[in-house]
Design a protein around this motif. Structure first.
Motif, mmCIF file in Angstrom:
data_model
loop_
_atom_site.group_PDB
_atom_site.id
_atom_site.type_symbol
_atom_site.label_atom_id
_atom_site.label_comp_id
_atom_site.label_asym_id
_atom_site.label_seq_id
_atom_site.Cartn_x
_atom_site.Cartn_y
_atom_site.Cartn_z
ATOM 1 N N GLU A 224 0.831 -1.242 0.100
ATOM 2 C CA GLU A 224 -0.154 0.054 0.117
ATOM 3 C C GLU A 224 1.015 1.217 -0.068
ATOM 4 O O GLU A 224 2.006 1.372 0.620
ATOM 5 N N VAL A 225 0.379 2.216 -0.716
ATOM 6 C CA VAL A 225 1.241 3.544 -0.804
ATOM 7 C C VAL A 225 0.988 4.193 0.607
ATOM 8 O O VAL A 225 -0.076 4.137 1.503
ATOM 9 N N ASP A 226 2.072 5.109 1.301
ATOM 10 C CA ASP A 226 2.026 5.606 2.234
ATOM 11 C C ASP A 226 0.867 6.605 2.497
ATOM 12 O O ASP A 226 0.367 6.696 3.747
ATOM 13 N N SER A 227 0.273 7.050 1.629
ATOM 14 C CA SER A 227 -0.634 8.093 1.480
ATOM 15 C C SER A 227 -2.160 7.388 1.474
ATOM 16 O O SER A 227 -3.202 8.120 1.482
ATOM 17 N N ASP A 230 -7.285 5.702 5.670
ATOM 18 C CA ASP A 230 -7.653 4.684 6.574
ATOM 19 C C ASP A 230 -8.747 3.949 6.098
ATOM 20 O O ASP A 230 -8.763 2.492 6.377
ATOM 21 N N ARG A 233 -7.474 1.332 3.610
ATOM 22 C CA ARG A 233 -6.646 0.245 4.111
ATOM 23 C C ARG A 233 -7.733 -0.650 5.052
ATOM 24 O O ARG A 233 -7.503 -1.834 4.924
ATOM 25 N N GLY A 273 -4.092 2.340 -2.969
ATOM 26 C CA GLY A 273 -4.087 3.839 -2.849
ATOM 27 C C GLY A 273 -5.189 4.523 -3.403
ATOM 28 O O GLY A 273 -6.098 3.980 -4.088
#
Length: 300
Positions: A224-227, A230, A233, A273
């Protein structure tokens, strides 16, 4: 019995009566040529509903709410006296915010019928695997005579037409949504197949009336991309926990068709993302979902 598609494209009339004059209050739902009735009420207004004669009869019901992670959740039950059982759930179950209870207007449902309907609804919800189920039991339908079983299945079909009007699509398999959507529109055979192939995600899907269905076999990016939001995710983790997504070498593979609330949510789960689903999803000719929607609406 399998999860058949309830869509024969026949016009029908459904009446929603606002018993207290407000759209989010106690509602009674009747359908033309049907002996059933649905009582819909929020948990905060349950006391008013308990005084209704409908809840003094046998019936089947669905408690609707959300799990702690925000996923839609339901509980299916049956009772000889609906009101008494719902009183128990006020004290015994925390997740639910609304109840939809079905009974008969002509005393046509008995204990065997409602047990059969409960078992069939649970069977359909598990086969569809679109919502979380709070039920731990897996009852089998009780033995019914052939005429009684036919009557119960007819009653079930009518219930399944009403559930989507209330925002409850837990009993419809995603694999049937595109076909049902097309059946309601005689101007085309079915929604076009759309494709996504970017950022490590790859899959096929179709628009449906209230969202977007990603088809079995699609591959979601494992990382998953950091950005990532929630919500995105959490959605990916929910799908892993429920077995909709399984690890397949360096990706996550869809084990079934799954319906998302929007094409962007569907695309986001695949790429790990944020994604604009109206741009990411394209047909074989490379036309984006946005351009297809614009063309249908006559937008230049």
């Amino acid at each position: 019995m399998g999860a058949s598609i309830v869509n024969d494209s026949r016009p029908t009339s459904i009446r929603i009566f606002l018993a207290d004059g407000t759209p989010d209050g106690l509602r009674l739902i009747d359908k033309s040529n049907w002996t059933g009735r649905a009582v819909v009420v929020s948990r905060s207004e349950i006391e008013r509903a308990l005084a209704r004669p409908e809840l003094g009869q046998p019936g089947v019901y669905v408690l609707v709410g959300t799990a702690e992670d925000g996923a839609p959740m339901l509980y299916v039950g049956e009772a000889d006296t609906l009101g008494e059982r719902l009183k128990q759930h006020v004290a015994g179950k925390e997740f639910w915010t609304r109840v939809v209870a079905f009974t008969s207007t002509n005393e046509g449902l008995n204990k065997a019928h409602v047990r059969y309907l409960e078992a069939r609804l649970l069977q359909l919800a598990r086969q569809a695997n679109q919502w979380l189920l709070e039920n731990g039991n897996k009852p089998t339908p009780p033995p019914l005579s052939e005429p009684d079983r036919a009557d119960a299945e007819w009653f079930l079909d009518e219930m399944r037409l009403i559930f989507p009007l209330l925002g409850i699509d837990a009993f419809a398999a995603a694999s049937g949504q595109a076909r049902a959507h097309a059946a309601a529109d005689t101007s085309r055979d079915e929604p076009p197949m759309l494709y996504l192939a970017e950022r490590g995600g790859e899959g096929r899907g179709r628009e449906v009336a209230d969202g977007f269905v990603v088809l079995e076999g699609a591959l979601a990016r494992a990382a998953e991309v950091d950005s990532i939001h929630d919500h995105m995710r959490d959605m990916r983790q929910q799908l892993v926990d429920r077995g909709v997504l399984v690890t397949d070498e360096h990706a996550l593979r869809f084990t079934q068709d799954f319906r998302f609330s929007s094409p962007s949510l569907a695309a986001g789960v695949l790429v790990g993302g944020s994604a604009n689903g109206r741009i990411c999803w394209k047909d074989r000719a490379g036309r984006t979902l946005k351009s297809l929607q614009d063309a249908r609406a006559g937008v230049a």
